[in-house]
Design a protein around this motif. Structure first.
Motif, PDB file in Angstrom:
ATOM      1  N   LEU A 159      34.954  15.603  84.830  1.00  0.00           N
ATOM      2  CA  LEU A 159      35.784  16.475  84.000  1.00  0.00           C
ATOM      3  C   LEU A 159      35.828  17.892  84.567  1.00  0.00           C
ATOM      4  O   LEU A 159      36.899  18.500  84.706  1.00  0.00           O
ATOM      5  CB  LEU A 159      35.239  16.512  82.573  1.00  0.00           C
TER       6      LEU A 159
ATOM      7  N   ALA B 160      38.937  19.899  86.297  1.00  0.00           N
ATOM      8  CA  ALA B 160      39.371  21.184  85.756  1.00  0.00           C
ATOM      9  C   ALA B 160      39.320  22.276  86.819  1.00  0.00           C
ATOM     10  O   ALA B 160      40.192  23.156  86.861  1.00  0.00           O
ATOM     11  CB  ALA B 160      38.498  21.562  84.558  1.00  0.00           C
TER      12      ALA B 160
ATOM     13  N   ALA C 227      41.320  18.075  83.888  1.00  0.00           N
ATOM     14  CA  ALA C 227      40.102  17.430  83.386  1.00  0.00           C
ATOM     15  C   ALA C 227      40.339  15.947  83.119  1.00  0.00           C
ATOM     16  O   ALA C 227      39.496  15.097  83.456  1.00  0.00           O
ATOM     17  CB  ALA C 227      39.633  18.135  82.114  1.00  0.00           C
TER      18      ALA C 227
END
Length: 287
Positions: A49, A53, A178
Motif C-alpha cells: 500500500l 502510494a 495505494a
C-alpha cells in the motif's frame, strides 16, 4: 478490481494515471520482500500500500504541482516501475512465501457448488468487494464524493466555490496508487505466491481498460474484473483439457476479450461519454 477501483477515483477527479503497470509491479515486489523478511503477510500488504502510494506521489507531484503532461508522465512512471521492481527483486527470484490463508465460513463453506464458488477465498478478495461498495457509496452519496466529481467535471468552477482542487486530486491519485500497489501484492502473496519479474503481465493496462469498460461506475468495475478473470481461468482449463489450440492463442484470450468488449462499448459515443469526467487528463492552473 483493486487497481481499477483506485484508478476510477483518480479519473473521476480528472487525473489520468497510465502508470498502473509500474505501480503494481513495485507493490508486488515491496509486499513480497517485506512479507519474506518479516514473516508477516499483513506487513507485506501494508508495505505494498505504502509503496503504491509513494509511486503515485511521484506522479502527482509531476502532474499536479509541476503540471507535466499526464499521458507522458504516466508512461514514464510505468517504465520506471518496471525497471525499479526488477532491480529491487533481483535477489528475490525463486523464493516463496506462505500464501494468504483462505477463510472458512461455518456451514456456508461446505455448501455444494456455492460453498467453493463464494465462501472459500482469502480476506483480500472479500475486501476488494468492500472497497468497491465503499467507493460507490462515497462517489454517489457523500459530500466528499460530490466534491471529487465536481473537480473532475469543472475544476475551475469547483475552485471558484472554495473546493481545494489540488488537494482533492492529490488524495485521489494517492488512493489510486495505494490500491494498485495492493493489487500487485496480491499477485506475489496469494496468486503465485512468489516474485517473478514482470509478473503483472499487462494487468495494469487491463485495469485502465476496465475503468472505460465500467463507464466510470464502480459496479461496472466488478463485471470487468471478473470477466477478465473468468476468461483467464477458461484459458487454463482449455490448456488442461489438451484442446488442439496453440497455447499462445489461449494466453491471448483474456486480453482479446477485453479489446472486443471495449470495441463494442465504444461504438456508442453516448454510452462511453455518459460518465466520463469532462476534465480528464487536463491540468488545472488556478486563475
Amino acid at each position: 478490481m483493486l487497481a481499477s477501483t483506485g484508478e476510477l477515483v483518480a479519473e473521476r477527479s480528472g487525473v489520468l494515471n497510465l502508470g498502473l503497470e509500474g505501480i503494481m509491479l513495485v507493490g508486488a515486489v515491496a509486499g513480497f520482500s517485506v512479507a519474506l523478511h518479516s514473516g508477516s503477510l499483513g506487513l507485506g500488504l501494508l508495505a505494498a500500500l505504502l509503496a503504491g502510494a509513494a509511486m503515485a506521489l511521484i506522479f502527482a507531484f509531476l502532474v499536479l504541482t509541476l503540471r507535466t503532461n499526464q499521458v507522458a508522465t504516466g508512461l514514464a512512471l510505468t517504465l520506471f516501475g518496471i525497471g525499479l521492481s526488477a532491480f529491487l527483486g533481483r535477489d528475490l527470484v525463486g523464493q516463496t512465501v506462505t500464501p494468504l490463508p483462505k477463510l472458512s465460513f461455518p456451514v456456508l463453506s461446505d455448501l455444494p457448488f456455492i460453498g467453493p464458488l463464494l465462501f472459500r477465498f482469502d480476506a483480500v478478495v472479500y475486501g476488494s468487494l468492500a472497497v468497491v461498495a465503499i467507493v460507490a457509496w462515497m462517489l454517489a452519496r457523500s459530500r466528499l464524493g460530490l466534491q471529487v466529481r465536481a473537480v473532475g467535471e469543472a475544476p475551475h468552477s469547483a475552485h471558484a466555490i472554495g473546493i481545494r482542487v489540488a488537494k482533492l486530486r492529490y488524495a485521489s491519485v494517492l488512493f489510486g496508487g495505494a490500491m494498485a500497489g495492493l493489487g500487485g501484492a496480491y499477485l506475489s502473496l496469494a496468486l503465485t505466491p512468489m516474485w517473478v519479474e514482470g509478473m503483472t503481465a499487462g494487468r495494469g493496462w487491463i485495469a485502465l481498460a476496465q475503468v472505460v469498460f465500467a463507464t466510470w461506475k464502480p459496479r461496472g468495475v466488478i463485471w470487468g474484473a471478473y470477466l477478465f478473470g473468468g476468461v483467464t481461468v477458461l484459458q487454463f482449463h482449455g490448456q488442461g483439457l489438451g484442446l488442439a489450440i496453440p497455447s499462445e492463442f489461449l494466453s491471448m484470450l483474456p486480453y482479446l476479450a477485453t479489446i472486443v468488449v471495449l470495441v463494442i462499448i465504444c461504438r456508442n459515443p453516448q454510452t462511453i461519454l455518459l460518465n466520463k469526467p469532462m476534465s480528464l487528463g487536463q491540468n488545472f492552473k488556478p486563475a
